[in-house]
Motif scaffolding. Structure first.
Motif, PDB file in Angstrom:
ATOM      1  N   GLN A   1     -37.310  -7.279   5.797  1.00  0.00           N
ATOM      2  CA  GLN A   1     -37.712  -5.882   5.834  1.00  0.00           C
ATOM      3  C   GLN A   1     -39.225  -5.777   6.033  1.00  0.00           C
ATOM      4  O   GLN A   1     -39.989  -6.342   5.280  1.00  0.00           O
ATOM      5  CB  GLN A   1     -37.315  -5.188   4.538  1.00  0.00           C
ATOM      6  CG  GLN A   1     -37.655  -3.710   4.503  1.00  0.00           C
ATOM      7  CD  GLN A   1     -37.280  -3.069   3.175  1.00  0.00           C
ATOM      8  OE1 GLN A   1     -36.727  -3.734   2.286  1.00  0.00           O
ATOM      9  NE2 GLN A   1     -37.590  -1.808   3.051  1.00  0.00           N
ATOM     10  N   VAL A   2     -39.600  -5.055   7.062  1.00  0.00           N
ATOM     11  CA  VAL A   2     -41.026  -4.896   7.361  1.00  0.00           C
ATOM     12  C   VAL A   2     -41.607  -3.794   6.483  1.00  0.00           C
ATOM     13  O   VAL A   2     -41.037  -2.713   6.339  1.00  0.00           O
ATOM     14  CB  VAL A   2     -41.223  -4.545   8.843  1.00  0.00           C
ATOM     15  CG1 VAL A   2     -42.691  -4.286   9.133  1.00  0.00           C
ATOM     16  CG2 VAL A   2     -40.688  -5.669   9.730  1.00  0.00           C
ATOM     17  N   GLN A   3     -42.764  -4.096   5.909  1.00  0.00           N
ATOM     18  CA  GLN A   3     -43.497  -3.096   5.129  1.00  0.00           C
ATOM     19  C   GLN A   3     -44.940  -3.066   5.562  1.00  0.00           C
ATOM     20  O   GLN A   3     -45.557  -4.112   5.753  1.00  0.00           O
ATOM     21  CB  GLN A   3     -43.411  -3.402   3.638  1.00  0.00           C
ATOM     22  CG  GLN A   3     -42.072  -3.067   3.007  1.00  0.00           C
ATOM     23  CD  GLN A   3     -42.131  -3.098   1.495  1.00  0.00           C
ATOM     24  OE1 GLN A   3     -42.679  -4.028   0.909  1.00  0.00           O
ATOM     25  NE2 GLN A   3     -41.561  -2.081   0.863  1.00  0.00           N
ATOM     26  N   LEU A   4     -45.458  -1.872   5.707  1.00  0.00           N
ATOM     27  CA  LEU A   4     -46.871  -1.650   5.996  1.00  0.00           C
ATOM     28  C   LEU A   4     -47.408  -0.726   4.911  1.00  0.00           C
ATOM     29  O   LEU A   4     -46.869   0.372   4.715  1.00  0.00           O
ATOM     30  CB  LEU A   4     -47.051  -1.007   7.372  1.00  0.00           C
ATOM     31  CG  LEU A   4     -46.489  -1.762   8.581  1.00  0.00           C
ATOM     32  CD1 LEU A   4     -46.642  -0.917   9.832  1.00  0.00           C
ATOM     33  CD2 LEU A   4     -47.186  -3.095   8.751  1.00  0.00           C
ATOM     34  N   VAL A   5     -48.450  -1.158   4.234  1.00  0.00           N
ATOM     35  CA  VAL A   5     -48.994  -0.377   3.123  1.00  0.00           C
ATOM     36  C   VAL A   5     -50.473  -0.133   3.350  1.00  0.00           C
ATOM     37  O   VAL A   5     -51.280  -1.064   3.334  1.00  0.00           O
ATOM     38  CB  VAL A   5     -48.770  -1.091   1.775  1.00  0.00           C
ATOM     39  CG1 VAL A   5     -49.341  -0.253   0.639  1.00  0.00           C
ATOM     40  CG2 VAL A   5     -47.289  -1.371   1.551  1.00  0.00           C
ATOM     41  N   GLU A   6     -50.806   1.135   3.557  1.00  0.00           N
ATOM     42  CA  GLU A   6     -52.201   1.513   3.792  1.00  0.00           C
ATOM     43  C   GLU A   6     -52.920   1.783   2.471  1.00  0.00           C
ATOM     44  O   GLU A   6     -52.304   2.179   1.479  1.00  0.00           O
ATOM     45  CB  GLU A   6     -52.286   2.783   4.648  1.00  0.00           C
ATOM     46  CG  GLU A   6     -51.640   2.688   6.001  1.00  0.00           C
ATOM     47  CD  GLU A   6     -50.221   3.242   6.014  1.00  0.00           C
ATOM     48  OE1 GLU A   6     -49.757   3.666   7.100  1.00  0.00           O
ATOM     49  OE2 GLU A   6     -49.575   3.239   4.938  1.00  0.00           O
ATOM     50  N   SER A   7     -54.237   1.595   2.513  1.00  0.00           N
ATOM     51  CA  SER A   7     -55.073   1.922   1.367  1.00  0.00           C
ATOM     52  C   SER A   7     -56.487   2.191   1.855  1.00  0.00           C
ATOM     53  O   SER A   7     -56.816   1.905   3.018  1.00  0.00           O
ATOM     54  CB  SER A   7     -55.083   0.777   0.342  1.00  0.00           C
ATOM     55  OG  SER A   7     -55.604  -0.400   0.919  1.00  0.00           O
ATOM     56  N   GLY A   8     -57.300   2.765   0.969  1.00  0.00           N
ATOM     57  CA  GLY A   8     -58.707   2.962   1.290  1.00  0.00           C
ATOM     58  C   GLY A   8     -59.112   4.376   1.625  1.00  0.00           C
ATOM     59  O   GLY A   8     -60.298   4.645   1.831  1.00  0.00           O
ATOM     60  N   GLY A   9     -58.148   5.282   1.698  1.00  0.00           N
ATOM     61  CA  GLY A   9     -58.492   6.668   1.985  1.00  0.00           C
ATOM     62  C   GLY A   9     -59.201   7.323   0.818  1.00  0.00           C
ATOM     63  O   GLY A   9     -59.305   6.757  -0.270  1.00  0.00           O
TER      64      GLY A   9
END
Length: 123
Positions: free
Chosen positions: A1-9
């Motif tokens: 399962q592909v996961q992309l997790v953004e941060s830094g906003g």
């Protein structure tokens, strides 16, 4: 399962800088094209920048010279360094990935998406 997790906003003022990060898992990161898009309230999703697997980069004209996309294949992470921010940059920023070389500016080309991170620039 592909996961992309953004941060830094976050919330910043005009002229400030932010660095966004997107950590990926479940895909062969070094062989994937990666991109950042953004979506402001009531507007369509907009291309920001992309980095291919070779790597090469391509930017939207609205951010060229202010934003820098980069990737670290040892950390499975793609970054977006944003400088000289203006209120027009306010949006949810989303990370996207596609197996293969990449370097696409169309959202339809990307198979995987993160949930996004909010960037708000006050005047």
């Amino acid at each position: 399962q592909v996961q992309l997790v953004e941060s830094g906003g976050g919330l910043v003022q005009t002229g400030d800088s932010l660095r966004l990060s997107c950590a990926a898992s479940g895909l062969t990161f070094s062989r994937s094209g990666l991109a950042w898009f953004r979506q402001a309230p009531g507007k369509e999703r907009e291309f920001v920048a992309t980095v291919s697997s070779f790597p090469a980069t391509y930017y939207a004209s609205s951010v060229k010279g202010r934003f820098t996309i980069s990737r670290d294949n040892t950390k499975n992470t793609v970054y977006l360094q944003m400088n000289s921010l203006t209120p027009e940059d306010t949006a949810v920023y989303l990370c996207a990935a596609v197996p293969g070389a990449g370097l696409y500016d169309s959202s339809k080309s990307y198979a995987y998406w993160g949930q996004g991170t909010q960037v708000t620039v006050s005047s």
